[in-house]
Design a protein around this motif. Sequence first.
Motif, PDB file in Angstrom:
ATOM      1  N   GLU A 208      -8.400   9.374  -1.598  1.00 25.61           N
ATOM      2  CA  GLU A 208      -7.967   8.136  -2.685  1.00 25.61           C
ATOM      3  C   GLU A 208      -7.015   7.130  -1.706  1.00 25.61           C
ATOM      4  O   GLU A 208      -6.182   6.971  -2.464  1.00 25.61           O
ATOM      5  CB  GLU A 208      -7.621   8.737  -3.852  1.00 25.61           C
ATOM      6  CG  GLU A 208      -8.365   9.907  -4.323  1.00 25.61           C
ATOM      7  CD  GLU A 208      -8.016  10.439  -5.552  1.00 25.61           C
ATOM      8  OE1 GLU A 208      -6.777  10.109  -6.057  1.00 25.61           O
ATOM      9  OE2 GLU A 208      -8.589  11.349  -6.294  1.00 25.61           O
TER      10      GLU A 208
ATOM     11  N   GLU B 225      -5.840   3.568  -0.332  1.00 24.45           N
ATOM     12  CA  GLU B 225      -5.859   2.441  -0.864  1.00 24.45           C
ATOM     13  C   GLU B 225      -6.799   1.243   0.111  1.00 24.45           C
ATOM     14  O   GLU B 225      -7.201   0.394  -0.448  1.00 24.45           O
ATOM     15  CB  GLU B 225      -4.840   1.870  -1.253  1.00 24.45           C
ATOM     16  CG  GLU B 225      -3.941   2.653  -2.439  1.00 24.45           C
ATOM     17  CD  GLU B 225      -2.480   2.191  -2.501  1.00 24.45           C
ATOM     18  OE1 GLU B 225      -2.162   1.140  -3.122  1.00 24.45           O
ATOM     19  OE2 GLU B 225      -1.581   2.711  -1.894  1.00 24.45           O
TER      20      GLU B 225
ATOM     21  N   TYR C 147       0.848  -1.165  -0.303  1.00 26.32           N
ATOM     22  CA  TYR C 147       0.076  -0.138   0.076  1.00 26.32           C
ATOM     23  C   TYR C 147       0.918   1.069  -0.037  1.00 26.32           C
ATOM     24  O   TYR C 147       1.747   1.306   0.571  1.00 26.32           O
ATOM     25  CB  TYR C 147      -0.956   0.064   1.240  1.00 26.32           C
ATOM     26  CG  TYR C 147      -1.872  -1.240   1.292  1.00 26.32           C
ATOM     27  CD1 TYR C 147      -2.892  -1.285   0.477  1.00 26.32           C
ATOM     28  CD2 TYR C 147      -1.647  -2.057   2.158  1.00 26.32           C
ATOM     29  CE1 TYR C 147      -3.859  -2.703   0.489  1.00 26.32           C
ATOM     30  CE2 TYR C 147      -2.170  -3.380   2.458  1.00 26.32           C
ATOM     31  CZ  TYR C 147      -3.522  -3.435   1.276  1.00 26.32           C
ATOM     32  OH  TYR C 147      -4.148  -4.604   1.745  1.00 26.32           O
ATOM     33  N   LYS C 148       0.490   2.150  -0.948  1.00 27.13           N
ATOM     34  CA  LYS C 148       1.220   3.555  -1.055  1.00 27.13           C
ATOM     35  C   LYS C 148       0.624   4.516  -0.206  1.00 27.13           C
ATOM     36  O   LYS C 148       1.378   5.412   0.674  1.00 27.13           O
ATOM     37  CB  LYS C 148       1.146   3.884  -2.395  1.00 27.13           C
ATOM     38  CG  LYS C 148       2.082   5.282  -2.470  1.00 27.13           C
ATOM     39  CD  LYS C 148       3.407   5.463  -2.033  1.00 27.13           C
ATOM     40  CE  LYS C 148       3.985   6.700  -2.427  1.00 27.13           C
ATOM     41  NZ  LYS C 148       5.254   6.884  -1.939  1.00 27.13           N
ATOM     42  N   ARG C 149      -0.600   4.595   0.226  1.00 25.08           N
ATOM     43  CA  ARG C 149      -1.475   5.704   0.778  1.00 25.08           C
ATOM     44  C   ARG C 149      -2.508   4.749   1.576  1.00 25.08           C
ATOM     45  O   ARG C 149      -3.308   4.260   1.143  1.00 25.08           O
ATOM     46  CB  ARG C 149      -2.023   6.658  -0.012  1.00 25.08           C
ATOM     47  CG  ARG C 149      -2.926   7.633   0.743  1.00 25.08           C
ATOM     48  CD  ARG C 149      -3.521   8.774  -0.279  1.00 25.08           C
ATOM     49  NE  ARG C 149      -2.351   9.603  -1.024  1.00 25.08           N
ATOM     50  CZ  ARG C 149      -2.544  10.393  -1.945  1.00 25.08           C
ATOM     51  NH1 ARG C 149      -3.875  10.422  -2.264  1.00 25.08           N
ATOM     52  NH2 ARG C 149      -1.621  10.948  -2.443  1.00 25.08           N
TER      53      ARG C 149
ATOM     54  N   LEU D 203     -13.623   0.027  -0.948  1.00 27.27           N
ATOM     55  CA  LEU D 203     -12.433   0.326  -0.482  1.00 27.27           C
ATOM     56  C   LEU D 203     -12.338  -0.982   0.613  1.00 27.27           C
ATOM     57  O   LEU D 203     -13.120  -0.838   1.460  1.00 27.27           O
ATOM     58  CB  LEU D 203     -12.652   1.720   0.315  1.00 27.27           C
ATOM     59  CG  LEU D 203     -11.718   2.090   1.155  1.00 27.27           C
ATOM     60  CD1 LEU D 203     -10.115   2.288   0.495  1.00 27.27           C
ATOM     61  CD2 LEU D 203     -12.179   3.489   2.132  1.00 27.27           C
TER      62      LEU D 203
END
Length: 234
Positions: free
Chosen positions: A151, A153, A3-5, A207
Amino acid sequence: MKYKRILLKLSGEALMGEKNYGIDSKRLEQYAHEIKKITDLGVEVAIVIGGGNIFRGVQAENIGIDRVQGDYMGMLATLINAMALQSALEENGMFTRLMSGIKIESVCEPFIRRRAIRHLEKGRIVIFGAGIGNPYFTTDSTASLRAIEIEAEVVLKGTRVDGVYTADPEKDKTATRYTTISFQEVYEKNLNVMDMTAFTLCQENNLPIIVFDMNKDGNLANLIRGEKVGTLIM
């Protein structure tokens, strides 16, 4: 990293640690260290924290306070926790921004979606306090809504249990943990994960939610690396 965010949802009660009320400095420090591990990996982190260790709006009517007034009191409680967490994170070398659903310019910024995203892109941890600024909405709903807006993830719900169980594991010793479960199964089995508003928001916007034990050292970083930690709801 998987995961990036991410958006990390913490309960106010978790900050009590071994205390019966208020904020346990040891638990606060532990959370700061766990969050630093993932920011050092380059993950963009947003946080929503509850206020149940100080005041819960749903308790208001039991003591003769109007529910709407009580919910606003609860929002202020979340801001106290958010400010404490912000201080702990900054003491550990992280850069943060506190954004509020209600205007209190002396201590935090008002929530502006584009500004929140820009803070994240610059590597700052964004803490969302005071809910969404309206009564009758929980901090779970805040977490779901803010995650969608920025936004993220995934919503990571840090609790004191290591996932979603077939029954309350503190009451039923035969309860078993789900590794993965669908939104529909959670509905059908009437499992207590989030309030329905928050849960439906996540489902309708595809989500995923991961429920995990935030109090276990390394769990958060392991989860970010893609290891199977807690229960994935998708």
